[in-house]
Design an enzyme around this catalytic site. Sequence first.
Site, PDB file in Angstrom:
ATOM      1  N   ASP A 126       0.928  -1.090   0.127  1.00  0.00           N
ATOM      2  CA  ASP A 126      -0.059  -0.008   0.034  1.00  0.00           C
ATOM      3  C   ASP A 126       1.032   1.075  -0.152  1.00  0.00           C
ATOM      4  OD1 ASP A 126      -2.373  -1.338   0.016  1.00  0.00           O
ATOM      5  OD2 ASP A 126      -2.488  -1.399   2.169  1.00  0.00           O
ATOM      6  N   ASP A 140      -7.137  -1.284  -4.882  1.00  0.00           N
ATOM      7  CA  ASP A 140      -8.169  -0.675  -4.024  1.00  0.00           C
ATOM      8  C   ASP A 140      -9.077   0.233  -4.756  1.00  0.00           C
ATOM      9  OD1 ASP A 140      -7.060  -2.364  -1.867  1.00  0.00           O
ATOM     10  OD2 ASP A 140      -5.886  -0.538  -1.236  1.00  0.00           O
TER      11      ASP A 140
END
Length: 176
Positions: A126, A140
């Site tokens: 991330d 995402d």
Amino acid sequence: MTGSGSPAAVRRWAVLLAVLVLVVDQLTKLWAESALEDRAPIPVLGELLQFRLLYNSGAAFSIGRGSTWIFTIFAAAAVLWVGWLVVRVRSRGWAVALGLLLGGAATHLGDRLFRAPGFANGHVVDFIDYNGWFVGNIADIALTAGAVLVVVLTLRGISLDGRGSTEQPEESAPPQ
């Protein structure tokens, strides 16, 4: 975008979009790992949006850390289920939604299977920090956009084959 088209062409668009999401997500993760390792967050829009490298063993918002293998199973099930839906899709809108979902789920599955610390326990990379609320990635974004599109299509009554809930199947439509 919600109309139907040739089944093969519509499916092809869903698969191409899924592959595009997977490739862009993985390339941006490679960039993030090379450019952000051991660095302070890089402001993009002040503190509202920053680039910051994290490795997430859990789900969204780092929920379920330590249960990575469960998320691997869920990601695999999602890829299989959405893939099954792609085979049946005829609606361009649904093809876009399913392509986004399939690409996002597939790239997260790849992370879980092949990234450190090991097979089926890998951590998701991330790097997009949204004002400290959560840190995510391109997959995402694709998953969220796909889910929103599914809700919109469902609320509009558009089925996988592109017909609205009030439309009759073509073979039983009255002659005009």
